[in-house]
Design a protein around this motif. Structure first.
Motif, mmCIF file in Angstrom:
data_model
loop_
_atom_site.group_PDB
_atom_site.id
_atom_site.type_symbol
_atom_site.label_atom_id
_atom_site.label_comp_id
_atom_site.label_asym_id
_atom_site.label_seq_id
_atom_site.Cartn_x
_atom_site.Cartn_y
_atom_site.Cartn_z
ATOM 1 N N THR A 222 0.819 -1.222 0.000
ATOM 2 C CA THR A 222 0.000 0.000 0.000
ATOM 3 C C THR A 222 0.848 1.265 0.000
ATOM 4 N N CYS A 223 2.166 1.116 -0.009
ATOM 5 C CA CYS A 223 3.061 2.251 0.266
ATOM 6 C C CYS A 223 3.821 2.771 -0.955
ATOM 7 N N GLY A 224 3.437 2.337 -2.148
ATOM 8 C CA GLY A 224 4.095 2.846 -3.336
ATOM 9 C C GLY A 224 5.415 2.188 -3.661
ATOM 10 N N PHE A 225 5.729 1.063 -3.021
ATOM 11 C CA PHE A 225 6.965 0.341 -3.322
ATOM 12 C C PHE A 225 6.756 -0.532 -4.559
ATOM 13 N N SER A 226 7.613 -0.384 -5.547
ATOM 14 C CA SER A 226 7.482 -1.168 -6.772
ATOM 15 C C SER A 226 8.380 -2.391 -6.785
ATOM 16 N N GLY A 227 9.268 -2.517 -5.795
ATOM 17 C CA GLY A 227 10.096 -3.695 -5.643
ATOM 18 C C GLY A 227 9.878 -4.325 -4.280
ATOM 19 N N LEU A 228 9.375 -5.553 -4.255
ATOM 20 C CA LEU A 228 9.152 -6.293 -3.012
ATOM 21 C C LEU A 228 9.682 -7.705 -3.188
ATOM 22 N N GLU A 229 10.701 -8.060 -2.420
ATOM 23 C CA GLU A 229 11.189 -9.433 -2.450
ATOM 24 C C GLU A 229 10.208 -10.341 -1.715
ATOM 25 N N ALA A 230 10.260 -11.622 -1.973
ATOM 26 C CA ALA A 230 9.352 -12.580 -1.349
ATOM 27 C C ALA A 230 9.361 -12.445 0.171
ATOM 28 N N TYR A 231 8.209 -12.688 0.769
ATOM 29 C CA TYR A 231 8.076 -12.547 2.221
ATOM 30 C C TYR A 231 8.541 -13.789 2.974
ATOM 31 N N THR A 232 9.207 -14.698 2.283
ATOM 32 C CA THR A 232 9.660 -15.931 2.917
ATOM 33 C C THR A 232 10.994 -15.777 3.640
ATOM 34 N N HIS A 233 11.583 -14.592 3.591
ATOM 35 C CA HIS A 233 12.832 -14.331 4.300
ATOM 36 C C HIS A 233 12.531 -13.804 5.707
ATOM 37 N N SER A 234 13.573 -13.583 6.476
ATOM 38 C CA SER A 234 13.403 -13.023 7.816
ATOM 39 C C SER A 234 13.396 -11.498 7.789
ATOM 40 N N TRP A 235 13.535 -10.918 6.622
ATOM 41 C CA TRP A 235 13.467 -9.479 6.418
ATOM 42 C C TRP A 235 12.550 -9.245 5.224
ATOM 43 N N GLN A 236 12.136 -7.995 5.032
ATOM 44 C CA GLN A 236 11.377 -7.644 3.834
ATOM 45 C C GLN A 236 12.154 -6.601 3.047
ATOM 46 N N HIS A 237 12.511 -6.934 1.816
ATOM 47 C CA HIS A 237 13.157 -5.972 0.919
ATOM 48 C C HIS A 237 12.084 -5.100 0.283
ATOM 49 N N VAL A 238 12.297 -3.770 0.305
ATOM 50 C CA VAL A 238 11.394 -2.822 -0.350
ATOM 51 C C VAL A 238 12.233 -1.852 -1.172
ATOM 52 N N ASP A 239 11.735 -1.470 -2.342
ATOM 53 C CA ASP A 239 12.409 -0.431 -3.123
ATOM 54 C C ASP A 239 11.405 0.278 -4.027
ATOM 55 N N SER A 240 11.859 1.362 -4.629
ATOM 56 C CA SER A 240 10.992 2.202 -5.470
ATOM 57 C C SER A 240 11.507 2.258 -6.899
ATOM 58 N N ARG A 241 11.889 1.127 -7.438
ATOM 59 C CA ARG A 241 12.566 1.046 -8.729
ATOM 60 C C ARG A 241 11.839 1.711 -9.877
ATOM 61 N N VAL A 242 10.519 1.643 -9.922
ATOM 62 C CA VAL A 242 9.790 2.211 -11.050
ATOM 63 C C VAL A 242 9.917 3.734 -11.068
ATOM 64 N N GLN A 243 9.995 4.349 -9.898
ATOM 65 C CA GLN A 243 10.165 5.800 -9.847
ATOM 66 C C GLN A 243 11.581 6.229 -10.214
ATOM 67 N N TYR A 244 12.476 5.271 -10.332
ATOM 68 C CA TYR A 244 13.850 5.551 -10.732
ATOM 69 C C TYR A 244 14.173 4.715 -11.969
ATOM 70 N N SER A 245 13.359 4.808 -12.982
ATOM 71 C CA SER A 245 13.528 3.954 -14.162
ATOM 72 C C SER A 245 14.862 4.198 -14.857
ATOM 73 N N SER A 246 15.455 5.368 -14.671
ATOM 74 C CA SER A 246 16.755 5.652 -15.298
ATOM 75 C C SER A 246 17.857 4.773 -14.716
ATOM 76 N N TRP A 253 8.198 -5.321 -9.611
ATOM 77 C CA TRP A 253 8.703 -6.622 -9.172
ATOM 78 C C TRP A 253 8.178 -6.894 -7.768
ATOM 79 N N TRP A 254 7.017 -7.562 -7.714
ATOM 80 C CA TRP A 254 6.493 -8.039 -6.443
ATOM 81 C C TRP A 254 6.654 -9.548 -6.501
ATOM 82 N N GLU A 255 7.724 -10.043 -5.887
ATOM 83 C CA GLU A 255 8.119 -11.442 -6.077
ATOM 84 C C GLU A 255 7.057 -12.420 -5.611
#
Length: 259
Positions: A222-246, A253-255
């Motif tokens: 819900t937070c505008g993150f376009s990169g989310l690694e799978a939730y099967t890890h002990s951490w959650q990776h989040v990034d905003s790759r689409v807003q930085y297409s350059s 990429w929502w794994e």
């Protein structure tokens, strides 16, 4: 796929939001310490009331600060940083206002501006996050990435505001940053992808106190993150790759898909 990992320390500081003492700062200019300078930052000097139809640099700053309120549910959308107050920005503002007990009318006047400024710290970071939590763990600070250090730090600042939204939506639970910016060398040493969003300062691996990784993944949707690694890890990776297409990763990429 990004690999990681060094455990971070739990964050439970800066529990009280900063007040809007800097409302008298220079109108329309946000000074961010360390983004190209080492000066002291003050609260943003909002010079007018903002609402749908407005445009300008102050609208861009608003969009940065409400970027984590992009959607009411799981949705691949984000608040653009384009300086144009459109429907997406209006929706994000209303969700922000509702979450902070304000009248959810989409009008960004003195009360909303005060709460927005309460999320800013004097050094340009945010109320619940510090620059040091995001610096490269090899001692490079914000240098030696794939963009210059000033740009990395601005990217991190924008990331911090999205993470403030994650924290709020998680019931004000503390957020631990396991990994933030990585220098190119440090990223390689931990096995990160060669073009990982970490080397630009637009990604973080997080743990939220009292929440499973699946719960964090769902909040992040819900937070505008376009990169989310799978939730099967002990951490959650989040990034905003689409807003930085350059930077070369302009696709969503929502794994784990939409959950």
């Amino acid at each position: 796929m990004d690999t990681r990992r060094t455990p971070g320390r739990a964050l439970d500081r800066r529990a009280l939001l900063r007040g809007a003492a800097g409302m008298t700062a220079a109108a329309g200019i946000a000074t961010v310490a360390g983004v190209g300078s080492a000066g002291r930052a003050f609260a943003y000097g909002w010079s007018r009331t903002l609402q749908q139809g407005a445009s300008g640099a102050d609208v861009t700053e608003l969009q940065i600060r409400v970027g984590g309120w992009a959607a009411a549910g799981a949705q691949q959308t984000y608040v653009p940083w384009d300086g144009a107050f459109g429907a997406g920005t209006d929706g994000a503002v209303r969700r922000f206002q509702s979450a902070y007990g304000l009248t959810a009318d989409g009008v960004v006047g003195p009360q909303t501006q005060s709460v927005l400024n309460g999320l800013e710290s004097a050094d340009g970071s945010t109320a619940h996050f510090e620059w040091s939590e995001f610096s490269s763990k090899d001692g490079s600070g914000f240098a030696n990435g794939k963009v210059d250090s000033a740009q990395v730090k601005e990217n991190v600042r924008r990331l911090m505001y999205k993470l403030e939204a994650v924290r709020k939506k998680a019931g004000d639970s503390a957020v631990t940053i396991n990994s933030g910016f990585r220098s190119v060398a440090h990223n390689a040493s931990v096995g990160g992808a060669s073009n990982s969003m970490h080397v630009y300062g637009v990604a973080a691996d997080i743990v939220v106190t009292g929440h499973t990784t699946l719960q964090v993944y769902r909040i992040a949707e819900t937070c505008g993150f376009s990169g989310l690694e799978a939730y099967t890890h002990s951490w959650q990776h989040v990034d905003s790759r689409v807003q930085y297409s350059s930077y070369g990763s302009g696709s969503w990429w929502w794994e784990s898909g939409v959950v």
